[in-house]
Design an enzyme around this catalytic site. Sequence first.
Site, PDB file in Angstrom:
ATOM      1  N   HIS A   1      93.394  69.086  60.783  1.00  0.00           N
ATOM      2  CA  HIS A   1      92.487  68.236  60.013  1.00  0.00           C
ATOM      3  C   HIS A   1      91.869  68.962  58.809  1.00  0.00           C
ATOM      4  CE1 HIS A   1      89.302  65.566  58.808  1.00  0.00           C
ATOM      5  NE2 HIS A   1      88.401  66.434  59.222  1.00  0.00           N
TER       6      HIS A   1
ATOM      7  N   GLU B   1      79.727  72.618  62.564  1.00  0.00           N
ATOM      8  CA  GLU B   1      79.448  71.409  63.343  1.00  0.00           C
ATOM      9  C   GLU B   1      80.135  71.435  64.716  1.00  0.00           C
ATOM     10  OE1 GLU B   1      80.237  66.794  62.434  1.00  0.00           O
ATOM     11  OE2 GLU B   1      79.433  67.927  60.735  1.00  0.00           O
ATOM     12  N   ASP B   2      81.353  71.918  64.761  1.00  0.00           N
ATOM     13  CA  ASP B   2      82.170  71.751  65.972  1.00  0.00           C
ATOM     14  C   ASP B   2      82.586  73.027  66.692  1.00  0.00           C
ATOM     15  OD1 ASP B   2      82.076  68.989  65.743  1.00  0.00           O
ATOM     16  OD2 ASP B   2      83.865  68.907  64.495  1.00  0.00           O
TER      17      ASP B   2
ATOM     18  N   HIS C   1      84.873  72.934  56.752  1.00  0.00           N
ATOM     19  CA  HIS C   1      83.841  71.888  56.811  1.00  0.00           C
ATOM     20  C   HIS C   1      83.391  71.488  58.214  1.00  0.00           C
ATOM     21  CE1 HIS C   1      87.125  68.815  57.226  1.00  0.00           C
ATOM     22  NE2 HIS C   1      86.180  68.089  57.786  1.00  0.00           N
ATOM     23  N   ASP C   2      84.199  71.734  59.221  1.00  0.00           N
ATOM     24  CA  ASP C   2      83.801  71.390  60.592  1.00  0.00           C
ATOM     25  C   ASP C   2      83.485  72.606  61.461  1.00  0.00           C
ATOM     26  OD1 ASP C   2      83.770  68.589  60.568  1.00  0.00           O
ATOM     27  OD2 ASP C   2      85.936  68.458  60.877  1.00  0.00           O
TER      28      ASP C   2
ATOM     29  N   ASP D   1      87.808  64.092  53.219  1.00  0.00           N
ATOM     30  CA  ASP D   1      87.632  64.006  54.667  1.00  0.00           C
ATOM     31  C   ASP D   1      87.767  62.544  55.124  1.00  0.00           C
ATOM     32  OD1 ASP D   1      86.926  64.866  57.313  1.00  0.00           O
ATOM     33  OD2 ASP D   1      84.825  64.416  56.924  1.00  0.00           O
TER      34      ASP D   1
END
Length: 179
Positions: A35, A65-66, A61-62, A122
């Site tokens: 992704h 967050e993840d 970008h994640d 995204d």
Amino acid sequence: AMADLQILLKTVDFAAKKHRDQRRKDTEMTPYINHPIGVANILSEEAGIKDLVVLQAAVLHDTVEDTETTFEEIEELFGKTVKSVVAEVTDDKTLPKEERKKLQVCNAPHKSREAKLVKLADKLYNLRDLNRCSPQGWSEQRVEEYFKWAFKVVAGLRNTNSMLEEKLDALFQAKNITE
């Protein structure tokens, strides 16, 4: 240019390690790293973005967050600018999901150009993915709700990149989403 390539590969390597145990929610359980790499690739290939910071932020970008990644770690390895763009596109996971989704809509217009580019790519990646196959356990209605929410987020990101926006508009039109 060589230095830029080396930095971008270092960034991809970092993200791949951070996301190594994660999978996407699609029926094929795609490796999660596909992704962020795909989002960076959309920016490079379809939007003509050559800005290293934007491509790095897309790849990362994640991560905060993840995964267990911290903003400090990103700043240490990739600098303040990259960190600040990643921070702009990172949802606060301590908030409930509905609240996070509302904030994405409200905050979209106030982001930097770099963050807006990452957000547009995204959303484009995710909407294409939903068209390809619904995630496990998602009803048609839930897919439609996601499209409608994405439309609202994209509304706040407009006039950033016409190529990405035209592609998003084509997807919204195909679903008859106009508001």
